[in-house]
Structure formats: C-alpha cells, structure tokens
Scaffold this motif. Structure first.
Motif, short mmCIF file in Angstrom:
data_model
loop_
_atom_site.label_atom_id
_atom_site.label_comp_id
_atom_site.label_asym_id
_atom_site.label_seq_id
_atom_site.Cartn_x
_atom_site.Cartn_y
_atom_site.Cartn_z
N PRO A 80 -7.61 -37.47 1.39
CA PRO A 80 -7.36 -38.88 1.72
C PRO A 80 -7.56 -39.10 3.22
CG PRO A 80 -5.47 -37.88 0.56
CD PRO A 80 -6.41 -36.77 0.88
N LEU A 81 -8.03 -40.27 3.59
CA LEU A 81 -8.30 -40.54 5.01
C LEU A 81 -7.06 -40.35 5.89
CD1 LEU A 81 -10.82 -43.50 5.03
CD2 LEU A 81 -11.05 -41.31 6.24
N SER A 82 -5.88 -40.52 5.29
CA SER A 82 -4.65 -40.36 6.07
C SER A 82 -4.47 -38.92 6.57
CB SER A 82 -3.44 -40.77 5.23
OG SER A 82 -3.40 -39.98 4.05
N LYS A 83 -5.19 -37.97 5.94
CA LYS A 83 -5.08 -36.57 6.39
C LYS A 83 -6.11 -36.23 7.49
CE LYS A 83 -3.76 -33.03 4.34
NZ LYS A 83 -3.88 -31.77 3.59
N VAL A 84 -7.00 -37.18 7.75
CA VAL A 84 -8.03 -36.92 8.77
C VAL A 84 -7.44 -37.21 10.15
CG1 VAL A 84 -10.27 -37.69 9.69
CG2 VAL A 84 -9.94 -37.42 7.22
N VAL A 85 -7.53 -36.24 11.05
CA VAL A 85 -6.96 -36.43 12.39
C VAL A 85 -8.02 -36.58 13.47
CG1 VAL A 85 -4.83 -35.19 11.82
CG2 VAL A 85 -6.74 -33.95 12.87
N ARG A 86 -9.27 -36.28 13.13
CA ARG A 86 -10.33 -36.42 14.13
C ARG A 86 -11.69 -36.49 13.45
NH1 ARG A 86 -11.52 -31.68 18.14
NH2 ARG A 86 -9.34 -31.82 18.78
N ILE A 87 -12.64 -37.12 14.11
CA ILE A 87 -14.03 -37.02 13.65
C ILE A 87 -14.88 -36.53 14.82
CG2 ILE A 87 -13.86 -38.85 11.88
CD1 ILE A 87 -15.97 -39.73 14.75
N HIS A 88 -16.00 -35.91 14.47
CA HIS A 88 -17.03 -35.62 15.47
C HIS A 88 -18.35 -36.10 14.90
CE1 HIS A 88 -15.08 -33.51 18.70
NE2 HIS A 88 -14.36 -32.83 17.82
N SER A 89 -19.31 -36.24 15.76
CA SER A 89 -20.57 -36.79 15.32
C SER A 89 -21.71 -36.08 16.02
CB SER A 89 -20.59 -38.27 15.64
OG SER A 89 -21.89 -38.77 15.54
N SER A 90 -22.80 -35.90 15.30
CA SER A 90 -23.99 -35.35 15.96
C SER A 90 -25.11 -36.34 15.72
CB SER A 90 -24.35 -33.99 15.38
OG SER A 90 -24.91 -34.14 14.10
N SER A 91 -25.99 -36.45 16.70
CA SER A 91 -27.10 -37.38 16.55
C SER A 91 -28.09 -36.75 15.60
CB SER A 91 -27.74 -37.61 17.90
OG SER A 91 -28.10 -36.37 18.47
N GLY A 92 -28.44 -37.44 14.55
CA GLY A 92 -29.50 -36.94 13.68
C GLY A 92 -30.82 -37.19 14.38
#
Ligand code: ZN
Length: 430
Positions: A80-92
């Motif tokens: 569930p999104l409530s368990k997500v504490v961070r995101i990272h992203s890479s440029s495709g």
C-alpha cells in the motif's frame, strides 16, 4: 575487524536455500500486492505455490523497462502507498522517467548491503569518504551516504562537480576515499596534478561507477592520485541503486550480493542462459524488495560469469564488469557481437586511438560484411596501416570468431562529439 555486513551463508548450497526462500517470498508478495504482477503471472500460468525449486525461476515471465514506464508513476508497486517512505527516479533514455518506490525496510536493506561495499573495499571507521556523485532524485548520493554512515566511516557529502570545493575538502579534511564516476575521477586527478596538490592530499581509495572506463583511463587515475586501490561499483535505480556489488581487492571480478537478488545472464535474443565466459544480458530477480520487487527484470546491461570462486575466499559469486548494453548488440553472420568487445580489443592495441566505427553492409553476393574503422595515433605514419589492419583483423577473428575488414584512417578523421558518438552504421537492408 570481524565481518559485520557480509552474508551469513558459507557455501553455494546454503546460498541456494536462501535464494529459494527469497524467491518464494517475492513471488507470493508480488502476486498478492500488485495487480500488474498478478496479471502477468496468471497469463504465464504460474502461481506462487508452483515455486518449489530455483529452476522454477525459468517459468516466470520477464519484466522490462517498458513495464516500468507503463506503470508510471508507481510501477510494480506491491505494498500500500502508506508503506512507501521514499521514491527515487532515473531518467529514461526515451520517454517517461522511471520512478521506483521504497519502504523503510528497502532502505534499511540498501544501507546494509552498501555498507558491505565499504567492508569489501577494506575501509575502517577512520576513513573519510568524499561522496562526489549526484544527490536528490538520483539514487547515487544518498546510497553512498547511508551505507557509509551505517558502516561507521565519515561521510563528506560534497555532491558532483565543483572542482574547487572538491580539492579544498581533499586537502582540508584529508579525505581518504573518493566516490565518483570514472570520468570525474580523471578530471579531478588531472586537476590535482595541475594544482600540485598530490602531496597535500590523503586519498587512498576510489570507488567509481555508473559508466564504462578503459584500462588506460583507470591506470592514469590511479597513478595521478597515487591510489592504493580502486573499485568498480555497479548498480541501477530499479535494483535499489548503486552498491549491489563491488569489485573485490583481488580484482578477479565483481562480487554481487546474491543474498539480495538472483542474477541470470541470458542471450538477449533467445533468452536462454549463456555458457560461462560468454556475454549476455543481466536479468535480476529480487529476494527481499518490498515496494517494487523485480521478477526477471531485463536490465539491458551486458556482462559474463566469472566461473571460478574468488581467491579472496568470499562465497559471494562473481560477474565481470558491465560490458555494454544489449540494445547495442549486432547480429553478424549469426554471431552476437557487442561493440564493447571490439572496444576492448582496440583498447589493447598500440598505435591506434579510442575512436572507431563499425560499418555493416550487404555485398552483391548476398553476404554481410563488416568494416571496422580505426584511427592511427598522431605520430604513427600511414605506412603502418597494413600491419595495424592485419593485427586487428586477426585479433577480432581470434576472439569474436568473425572475419572483418579493418581500415586505419588518419588521426582526427573520425567524428567526435561530446555526447556519445555514433559508432555503429548498419547499412544492411532490413
Ligand atoms: Zn574476491
């Protein structure tokens, strides 16, 4: 100093048991938590309870970068999104960027195995680690930092660029370890030489990654900085980030963290395993990743197995350096050829520079022909062409098992660009 971050398993048998347990967990977790994976697994007719041995991995469907983009902004999300504490992203390189989510446990796991990198590089808590890679959305900086803090050395989070500040800290803080890309390391090495700072810095080790580097480039960095040792570090955002393995001090290959993910090396066309020593695409399956687990994710990165156990005694298996991208693969007369292989052969030759082109054409006889164009070095006369051409053709024949024409041209005759130069010209009718 005892081992704090090395895995608990002692031999391949124990590792396989650990991997099977992780594989079972990942498939059930993804099936229960992600509609994407549930659909894919249903389509493939595989259910979590079908996973009984590691061989059952082969029945699982592949995941690709396209799946990540289609699932934007939270691809493969299995919690569930409530368990997500961070995101990272890479440029495709094309289209939408990839965003990957992390739970707290994912971040803890990442910090743990990143600390293992520093342990493998034989750092101590006395070390001062200057982290000169990107921070923010990009996974690199924070990965290096969390791992460093977890390990217990001093993190100096300078970030990339800003050569003046880099040099200032190398002198004032006496950093002992530098983490950056190989090209930045070369830039800094030359700058330190130019400024005459070599005797005022305390650098001993370099941890570098995220791009290909030639032997000569590495030698030059090591010499100019007076380093004891340098370590290639692999990693990609999809698989946590950097730090998923490390070149060991014996330099027999890259130890990868087989207790966190399963690595397959497959022929990118047939998707069958390649024999030891042959180049294939790295396909990874995570064993503990919660937020965005990977099941047979095709990384497009190419490498090969290093079959023998490492002389350092670590039970962690080895793969070779990253040798290129499978998108660059050429099929020529039924042989898979990677520009990286040609690159490697050329880099071992004297009398020629690093620029080259590969031209593929179809002859009137209906057969395919390959021409490799190389540049003589500035001070090598054109009379040397026949010898240079002959030697390269012979080496390519011997190592890649294909015949080709080699054409040596004048220094500066091949185009250069700041971005990645186009090297492959496939003029065969499709
Ligand atoms: Zn080793």
């Amino acid at each position: 100093m005892g081992s704090r971050f090395m895995p608990a398993f002692a031999d391949p048998k124990e590792l396989r048991a650990l991997q099977l347990e992780g594989l079972k967990w990942t498939v059930s977790h993804a099936y229960a938590g992600s509609s994407f994976y549930r659909e894919r697994l249903d389509e493939a007719g595989v259910h979590p309870e079908d996973i009984r041995s590691l061989e059952d991995l082969r029945s699982l469907p592949f995941t690709t970068a396209d799946d990540l983009r289609e699932g934007y902004p939270f691809p493969l999300l299995s919690v569930p999104l409530s368990k997500v504490v961070r995101i990272h992203s890479s440029s495709g390189t094309t289209g939408k960027r990839k965003i990957l989510a992390y739970t707290q446990k994912d971040l803890d796991d990442w910090a743990h195995f990143f600390a293992r990198c520093y342990e493998m590089a034989e750092l101590t808590p006395e070390d001062r680690v200057q982290i000169s890679v990107g921070y923010g959305l990009w996974t690199a900086g924070v990965g290096f930092q969390l791992g460093c803090e977890k390990f217990g050395a001093m993190a100096i989070p300078v970030g990339p660029g800003n050569i003046d500040l880099q040099c200032e800290f190398l002198v004032d803080l006496q950093s002992t370890v530098l983490c950056c890309t190989a090209s930045m390391a070369l830039l800094m090495a030359e700058e330190i030489q130019r400024r005459g700072l070599r005797d005022r810095i305390a650098l001993r080790k370099l941890i570098y990654g995220s791009e290909r580097s030639s032997d000569s480039m590495r030698r030059r960095i090591k010499e100019l900085l007076g380093l004891e040792d340098m370590f290639d570090i692999p990693g990609m955002t999809e698989l946590y980030g950097p730090g998923t393995g490390l070149e060991c001090p014996r330099h027999e290959g890259i130890h990868y963290w087989a207790d966190y993910y399963i690595l397959e090396i497959l022929d990118p066309v047939t998707l069958e395993p390649v024999p030891e020593g042959e180049i294939g695409e790295m396909v990874v399956t995570t064993l503990r990743k919660e937020a965005a687990p990977l099941i047979r994710y095709r990384t497009r990165d190419l490498t090969r197995w290093v079959g023998h156990p490492c002389s350092c005694g670590s039970p962690l298996p080895l793969h070779d350096r990253i040798l290129g991208r499978s998108d660059d693969m050429i099929i020529f007369r039924g042989v898979n050829i990677y520009p990286g292989q040609i690159d490697q052969i050329l880099s071992e030759m004297d009398e020629i520079g690093s620029e080259y082109q590969i031209v593929l054409e179809r002859g009137e006889d209906g057969r395919d022909y390959m021409t490799v164009r190389v540049e003589r070095l500035q001070d090598v006369p054109a009379q040397r062409n026949p010898q240079i051409e002959g030697r390269i053709a012979e080496e390519i024949k011997k190592r890649i098992l294909v015949s080709c024409r080699v054409e040596a041209v004048d220094y500066g005759a091949l185009p250069r660009s700041e971005r990645k130069s186009k090297r492959i010209f496939d003029r065969r009718p499709q």
